[in-house]
Write an enzyme that holds these catalytic residues in place. Structure first.
Site, short mmCIF file in Angstrom:
data_model
loop_
_atom_site.label_atom_id
_atom_site.label_comp_id
_atom_site.label_asym_id
_atom_site.label_seq_id
_atom_site.Cartn_x
_atom_site.Cartn_y
_atom_site.Cartn_z
N ALA A 149 8.10 -0.15 9.22
CA ALA A 149 8.13 1.31 9.36
C ALA A 149 9.58 1.79 9.59
O ALA A 149 10.48 0.98 9.82
CB ALA A 149 7.25 1.71 10.53
N TRP A 150 9.76 3.11 9.61
CA TRP A 150 11.12 3.66 9.69
C TRP A 150 11.64 3.86 11.10
O TRP A 150 12.80 4.16 11.30
CB TRP A 150 11.24 4.98 8.92
CG TRP A 150 10.10 5.95 9.13
CD1 TRP A 150 9.07 6.17 8.27
CD2 TRP A 150 9.86 6.79 10.27
NE1 TRP A 150 8.19 7.10 8.80
CE2 TRP A 150 8.66 7.49 10.03
CE3 TRP A 150 10.53 7.02 11.47
CZ2 TRP A 150 8.12 8.41 10.93
CZ3 TRP A 150 10.00 7.92 12.37
CH2 TRP A 150 8.81 8.61 12.10
N LYS A 174 10.25 -5.81 3.30
CA LYS A 174 10.26 -4.53 2.58
C LYS A 174 10.31 -3.44 3.66
O LYS A 174 9.29 -3.05 4.22
CB LYS A 174 8.97 -4.41 1.74
CG LYS A 174 9.06 -3.50 0.54
CD LYS A 174 9.57 -2.11 0.81
CE LYS A 174 8.47 -1.10 1.03
NZ LYS A 174 9.00 0.23 1.44
N GLU A 177 11.21 3.07 3.00
CA GLU A 177 12.15 3.74 2.07
C GLU A 177 12.99 4.79 2.80
O GLU A 177 14.02 5.23 2.30
CB GLU A 177 11.38 4.38 0.90
CG GLU A 177 10.27 5.35 1.26
CD GLU A 177 8.92 4.67 1.49
OE1 GLU A 177 8.91 3.53 1.99
OE2 GLU A 177 7.89 5.29 1.19
N GLU A 249 0.39 -4.20 12.69
CA GLU A 249 0.83 -3.44 13.86
C GLU A 249 0.79 -1.97 13.47
O GLU A 249 1.64 -1.52 12.71
CB GLU A 249 2.26 -3.83 14.27
CG GLU A 249 2.41 -5.23 14.81
CD GLU A 249 1.77 -5.42 16.18
OE1 GLU A 249 1.50 -4.43 16.87
OE2 GLU A 249 1.54 -6.59 16.54
N CYS A 283 5.23 3.74 18.43
CA CYS A 283 3.80 3.45 18.33
C CYS A 283 3.16 3.48 19.71
O CYS A 283 1.99 3.81 19.85
CB CYS A 283 3.60 2.10 17.66
SG CYS A 283 4.56 0.80 18.43
N GLU A 384 -2.57 10.70 15.99
CA GLU A 384 -1.19 10.31 16.30
C GLU A 384 -0.22 11.33 15.71
O GLU A 384 -0.21 11.57 14.52
CB GLU A 384 -0.90 8.92 15.70
CG GLU A 384 0.46 8.40 16.12
CD GLU A 384 0.80 7.07 15.46
OE1 GLU A 384 0.55 6.92 14.25
OE2 GLU A 384 1.33 6.18 16.16
P1 NAD Z 1 3.75 3.82 6.60
O1 NAD Z 1 2.41 3.24 6.75
O2 NAD Z 1 3.89 5.08 5.82
O3 NAD Z 1 4.75 2.77 5.91
C1 NAD Z 1 4.99 1.48 6.42
C2 NAD Z 1 5.54 0.59 5.31
O4 NAD Z 1 4.53 0.35 4.34
C3 NAD Z 1 6.72 1.19 4.56
O5 NAD Z 1 7.66 0.18 4.29
C4 NAD Z 1 6.09 1.71 3.28
O6 NAD Z 1 6.97 1.81 2.20
C5 NAD Z 1 5.05 0.63 3.03
N1 NAD Z 1 3.93 1.00 2.16
C6 NAD Z 1 3.44 2.23 1.90
N2 NAD Z 1 2.39 2.14 1.05
C7 NAD Z 1 2.21 0.84 0.79
C8 NAD Z 1 1.29 0.10 -0.01
N3 NAD Z 1 0.30 0.69 -0.70
N4 NAD Z 1 1.40 -1.26 -0.03
C9 NAD Z 1 2.36 -1.89 0.67
N5 NAD Z 1 3.26 -1.24 1.42
C10 NAD Z 1 3.19 0.11 1.48
O7 NAD Z 1 4.31 3.99 8.09
P2 NAD Z 1 5.61 4.77 8.57
O8 NAD Z 1 5.38 6.24 8.41
O9 NAD Z 1 6.80 4.15 7.97
O10 NAD Z 1 5.61 4.40 10.14
C11 NAD Z 1 4.99 5.16 11.14
C12 NAD Z 1 3.72 4.47 11.60
O11 NAD Z 1 4.02 3.15 12.02
C13 NAD Z 1 3.08 5.14 12.80
O12 NAD Z 1 1.70 5.22 12.60
C14 NAD Z 1 3.38 4.19 13.94
O13 NAD Z 1 2.49 4.24 15.01
C15 NAD Z 1 3.37 2.87 13.25
N6 NAD Z 1 4.11 1.88 14.03
C16 NAD Z 1 3.43 0.86 14.65
C17 NAD Z 1 4.11 -0.06 15.44
C18 NAD Z 1 3.39 -1.18 16.16
O14 NAD Z 1 4.04 -2.14 16.55
N7 NAD Z 1 2.09 -1.10 16.35
C19 NAD Z 1 5.49 0.04 15.58
C20 NAD Z 1 6.14 1.10 14.95
C21 NAD Z 1 5.46 2.01 14.16
#
Ligand code: NAD
Length: 481
Positions: A149-150, A174, A177, A249, A283, A384
């Protein structure tokens, strides 16, 4: 302008698409870097490089040698700490002051897992047939796809790569983005540390174009994902079709629970850092503040007086306490949730709007926001937000607190503030959460497992359990007859 390249097989390479994506500085909205727009071709090249590494020098190296290389990665990160910190701050708006602490922790994280690399031991198991000598050995699961995630890309890179390398796996990362630069930079540094080519690879771009093909690649054995629950579900389904090991996660909506017998000043400070650190983009954000009704009025007054002092500003200024929202879509989402809460009838006691920092009006800053009169069924209490928005909810007694705290789809973390240690322990048992903090919040350790229950995820990061996410157990039997 910095134009970055992919990191595959120990080399910087252009994406096969010949295209790049823009990266924006969230504190002023200006484009500051370009990251490669990779696709399935690049994902395949990276997986092939990882496969070769596992079949070559890396796969045949001793566990002690792996540990030595990982210590060397820790040291190279320390030598390049300031540069990595500034990259992260430019890319996702994380406070530079916070990054200074985080980068030391990242180096320690590598050292901890370097130490575990040669302590992964099997066991000799007594058999009912005494002529058999049987033992187990733990072997690397194979190539790992790590999707992140970012909000903390450097940290996630570490959390996934360190245990995977300790287990003997090779990894394709990965990153999001929206914040890929630090992962590309740190991967290149691993070469300086002496890591063999192909052990760590980084492909950047969109989830649909490179993340999805990576998850579906037949030579990827395990998928470790950090992100939203909605994407996590898609990744889980895709990985299941390939019968892969999956570790997720995901999101959270963590309760931070204050009892009337708590040290109220300490609890108020814990509530403020629990939601406004990293502008709530954690998170584990303590986004539901459950306060016992008997102290609700007095405690809310204390909370508001502390929250009013939170200094919002440029993430590069070392005295800033809250920076911008990292991405433009997320910025809009946070403001939408503020409108939703107001429409639901919650009282906006603090903030509740965007704020301008730096005079250009392009930064993605939101004021520290507190809603009171929130009930647990409101969307602002159940969904969230991932921003600096706190919902205050009253409760009567311990039973009521547990009921409200657990009445949610997530189960990542929880905080409990009480001077009664018996109550603290009872709460730690009763709460649906992977981590429970008592009289503290947001404490982490590389030595302690971290992860979620319910929609917050599957599996654990950190601690020895994290290494086992990347190991298979092989049983061997020898006839002595
Ligand atoms: P996201 O789910 O939009 O993206 C996460 C990753 O998945 C990115 O690299 C994205 O490009 C990739 N992705 C998107 N579609 C995909 C697909 N179809 N197949 C494979 N990969 C794909 O999440 P985000 O907006 O980047 O992050 C925020 C979220 O992350 C929040 O919900 C937050 O709670 C969670 N988070 C959880 C933890 C934890 O340890 N539990 C830690 C940090 C963030």
């Amino acid at each position: 302008m910095n134009r970055y390249k992919l990191w595959i097989d120990g080399t910087s390479v252009d994406p096969s698409s010949g295209q790049w994506l823009d990266s924006f500085d969230p504190s002023n909205g200006k484009k500051w870097a370009e990251i490669p727009r990779a696709n399935a071709v690049d994902a395949s090249l990276a997986v092939a490089a990882a496969e070769r590494a596992m079949k070559g020098d890396w796969g045949t190296s001793s566990a002690s040698e792996r540990g030595r290389l990982m210590r060397s990665i820790a040291d190279v990160i320390t030598r390049n700490a300031e540069e990595l910190c500034v990259l992260e701050t430019r890319d996702n708006g994380k406070l530079l002051s916070e990054m200074h602490g985080q980068i030391r922790y990242i180096s320690d994280y590598w050292h901890y897992f370097a130490g575990l690399a040669d302590k992964i031991e099997g066991a000799v198991v007594p058999m009912q047939n005494t002529s058999l000598l049987a033992f187990t050995r733990h072997v690397p699961v194979g190539v790992v796809a790590a999707l992140t995630a970012w909000n903390s890309p450097l940290m996630f890179f570490t959390i996934k790569c360190a245990p995977a390398l300790a287990a003997g796996c090779a990894v394709v990362v990965k990153p999001s983005e929206f914040a890929s630069v630090s992962s590309l930079a740190v991967a290149a540094l691993t070469k300086e540390a002496g890591l063999p080519d192909g052990v760590i690879n980084v492909v950047t771009g969109l989830g649909s174009e490179v993340g999805s093909p990576l998850v579906e690649h037949p030579d990827v054995a395990a998928v470790s994902f950090t992100g939203s629950d909605a994407t996590g579900l898609k990744v889980y389904e895709a990985a299941a079709r390939g019968m892969k090991r999956v570790h997720l996660e995901l999101g959270g909506k963590s309760p931070n629970i204050v009892f009337e017998d708590a040290d109220l000043k300490l609890a108020a400070a814990g509530a403020v850092t629990g939601i406004f650190s990293a502008a709530g983009q954690m998170c584990t954000a303590g986004s539901r503040l459950l306060v016992q009704n008997s102290i609700k009025e007095a405690f809310t007054a204390e909370l508001l007086s502390l929250a009013r002092k939170v200094k919002v500003g440029s993430p590069l200024d070392l005295d800033t306490q809250m920076g911008p929202i990292a991405t433009e879509p997320q910025y809009r989402k946070v403001l939408e949730y503020i409108d939703i809460a107001k429409a639901e009838g919650a009282t906006c006691a603090l903030g509740g709007a965007a704020v301008e920092v730096g005079g250009e009006g392009k930064g993605q800053f939101v004021a520290p926001t507190i809603f009171t009169d929130v009930t647990n069924e409101m969307r602002i209490a159940q969904e969230e937000v991932f921003g600096p928005v706190l919902s205050v909810i009253g409760f009567e007694d311990e039973v009521d607190a547990v009921k409200i705290a657990n009445d949610i789809d997530f189960g990542l973390a929880a905080g409990v503030w009480t001077r009664d240690i018996g109550r603290g322990l009872r709460m730690s048992q009763a709460l649906d959460a992977g981590t429970v903090w008592i009289n503290t919040y947001r404490a982490y350790s590389y030595a302690l497992p971290f992860g979620g229950t319910k929609r917050s995820g599957i599996g654990r990061e950190s601690g020895i359990e994290a290494v086992h996410e990347f190991l298979e157990t092989k049983s061997v039997m020898i006839s002595t007859a």
